[in-house]
Design a protein around this motif. Structure first.
Motif, short mmCIF file in Angstrom:
data_model
loop_
_atom_site.label_atom_id
_atom_site.label_comp_id
_atom_site.label_asym_id
_atom_site.label_seq_id
_atom_site.Cartn_x
_atom_site.Cartn_y
_atom_site.Cartn_z
N VAL A 232 -9.15 -13.63 1.14
CA VAL A 232 -9.83 -13.76 2.43
C VAL A 232 -9.89 -12.38 3.07
N ASP A 233 -11.10 -11.95 3.45
CA ASP A 233 -11.29 -10.64 4.08
C ASP A 233 -11.75 -10.83 5.52
N ASN A 234 -10.97 -10.26 6.44
CA ASN A 234 -11.34 -10.26 7.85
C ASN A 234 -11.82 -8.86 8.22
N SER A 235 -13.10 -8.74 8.54
CA SER A 235 -13.66 -7.46 8.93
C SER A 235 -13.48 -7.30 10.44
N ILE A 236 -12.63 -6.34 10.84
CA ILE A 236 -12.31 -6.19 12.27
C ILE A 236 -12.96 -4.96 12.88
N GLY A 237 -13.74 -4.25 12.11
CA GLY A 237 -14.43 -3.07 12.62
C GLY A 237 -15.38 -2.55 11.56
N THR A 238 -16.09 -1.50 11.90
CA THR A 238 -17.06 -0.95 10.97
C THR A 238 -16.40 -0.47 9.69
N TYR A 239 -15.22 0.12 9.82
CA TYR A 239 -14.57 0.70 8.66
C TYR A 239 -13.20 0.10 8.34
N PHE A 240 -12.79 -0.90 9.09
CA PHE A 240 -11.45 -1.44 8.89
C PHE A 240 -11.47 -2.96 8.77
N GLY A 241 -10.50 -3.47 8.03
CA GLY A 241 -10.37 -4.91 7.86
C GLY A 241 -8.97 -5.28 7.41
N LEU A 242 -8.74 -6.58 7.22
CA LEU A 242 -7.48 -7.09 6.72
C LEU A 242 -7.77 -8.01 5.54
N LYS A 243 -7.00 -7.85 4.48
CA LYS A 243 -7.18 -8.65 3.27
C LYS A 243 -5.96 -9.53 3.07
N HIS A 244 -6.19 -10.81 2.71
CA HIS A 244 -5.12 -11.77 2.46
C HIS A 244 -5.42 -12.42 1.10
N GLU A 245 -4.41 -12.42 0.19
CA GLU A 245 -4.68 -12.88 -1.17
C GLU A 245 -3.56 -13.80 -1.67
N LEU A 246 -3.95 -14.74 -2.54
CA LEU A 246 -2.99 -15.63 -3.20
C LEU A 246 -3.40 -15.73 -4.67
N TYR A 247 -2.47 -15.43 -5.58
CA TYR A 247 -2.77 -15.41 -7.01
C TYR A 247 -1.78 -16.28 -7.79
N TYR A 248 -2.27 -16.89 -8.86
CA TYR A 248 -1.42 -17.43 -9.91
C TYR A 248 -1.47 -16.44 -11.05
N GLN A 249 -0.31 -16.05 -11.58
CA GLN A 249 -0.32 -15.02 -12.60
C GLN A 249 0.72 -15.29 -13.69
N ASN A 250 0.39 -14.80 -14.88
CA ASN A 250 1.26 -14.82 -16.04
C ASN A 250 1.59 -13.36 -16.34
N SER B 107 4.02 -17.19 -11.87
CA SER B 107 4.38 -17.20 -10.45
C SER B 107 3.15 -17.31 -9.56
N LEU B 108 3.41 -17.58 -8.30
CA LEU B 108 2.41 -17.45 -7.25
C LEU B 108 2.73 -16.16 -6.50
N ARG B 109 1.73 -15.31 -6.36
CA ARG B 109 1.93 -14.05 -5.64
C ARG B 109 1.09 -14.05 -4.37
N LEU B 110 1.74 -13.87 -3.25
CA LEU B 110 1.08 -13.83 -1.95
C LEU B 110 1.07 -12.41 -1.45
N ASN B 111 -0.14 -11.90 -1.18
CA ASN B 111 -0.30 -10.63 -0.48
C ASN B 111 -0.70 -11.00 0.95
N PRO B 112 0.28 -11.14 1.85
CA PRO B 112 0.00 -11.75 3.15
C PRO B 112 -0.98 -10.97 4.02
N ILE B 113 -0.84 -9.65 4.03
CA ILE B 113 -1.75 -8.86 4.87
C ILE B 113 -1.80 -7.42 4.35
N SER B 114 -2.99 -7.00 3.95
CA SER B 114 -3.19 -5.65 3.45
C SER B 114 -4.25 -4.95 4.29
N PRO B 115 -3.86 -3.97 5.11
CA PRO B 115 -4.86 -3.18 5.85
C PRO B 115 -5.85 -2.55 4.89
N THR B 116 -7.14 -2.59 5.25
CA THR B 116 -8.21 -2.19 4.34
C THR B 116 -9.14 -1.20 5.01
#
Length: 218
Positions: free
Chosen positions: A53-71, A93-102
């Motif tokens: 999920v990508d939240n665009s909060i400005g022209t050049y900035f945003g926040l990314k939230h990710e959930l993965y299943y991985q081997n 496992s399930l890997r959660l990247n809760p909030i990544s400044p972008t």
């Protein structure tokens, strides 16, 4: 469409993506020799799938939230009871990247942030009394295990993730990502080795991955 026009079009919007890709995983740390003969670890090819999920909060900035299943995991040689054999540590496992400044320039995104990993399953190749190899699932552990005497994988670990991806105007996503663990994957793993000066010691072994992926943005 120019880069700034593309950013302005997404400004203030939330977009969803599905992603899947190739994962190259290994183990790092000062104590990998406690697990592998001569501390030699071979990287392992794996896969992951997930949503973003990508939240665009400005022209050049945003926040990314990710959930993965991985081997993921690693290959190496083990030595037990005078037997040396090829072994594989496999983890799901399930890997959660809760909030990544972008930072964004047009469709190009550069991001970094913390991750939390939740182990679902694991096994390690072991050897029996007759020298035959088998999958040992006991390394995953259970709530009944004696945490002071058993050696099993940490159910949760955390670290950092960073990546670069490009989101095309027609929706396709192409990216690379890197993760580095800060938590030793073995919980109460002092049964692996002995420190001559301090007696039993904690073992420091960490996850590390590199991945390539494709996706589609909605």
């Amino acid at each position: 469409m120019k880069a700034q026009d593309f950013n302005e079009d997404l400004k203030g919007r939330t977009s969803f993506s599905v992603k899947a890709g190739w994962l190259r995983s290994t183990l790092k740390g000062d104590d990998v020799n406690e697990l592998a003969v001569e501390g030699k670890i071979d990287k392992r090819n794996n896969f992951f799938v997930g949503v973003s999920v990508d939240n665009s909060i400005g022209t050049y900035f945003g926040l990314k939230h990710e959930l993965y299943y991985q081997n993921y995991g690693a290959d190496f040689k083990r030595s037990l009871d005078d037997h040396t054999f090829d072994a594989t540590l496999e983890m799901h496992s399930l890997r959660l990247n809760p909030i990544s400044p972008t930072f964004k320039i047009g469709g190009l995104q550069v991001y970094a942030g913390p991750y939390i990993n939740m182990l679902l399953y694991s096994s390690i190749t072991a050897v029996d009394e007759e020298g035959k190899t088998y999958k040992d699932h006991g390394i995953f552990g259970s709530t009944e295990d004696d945490q002071e005497d058993s050696k099993y994988l940490q159910k949760m670990d955390y670290g950092i993730t960073a990546g670069i991806e490009y989101q095309f105007e027609f929706g396709m996503v192409l990216g690379i990502k890197y993760t580095k663990g800060f938590t030793s994957i073995f919980d109460n793993a002092n049964t692996f080795g002995v420190d001559k000066n301090k007696g039993m010691k904690d073992i420091k072994i960490y996850n590390q991955t590199f991945g390539l992926y494709l996706g589609y943005r909605f």
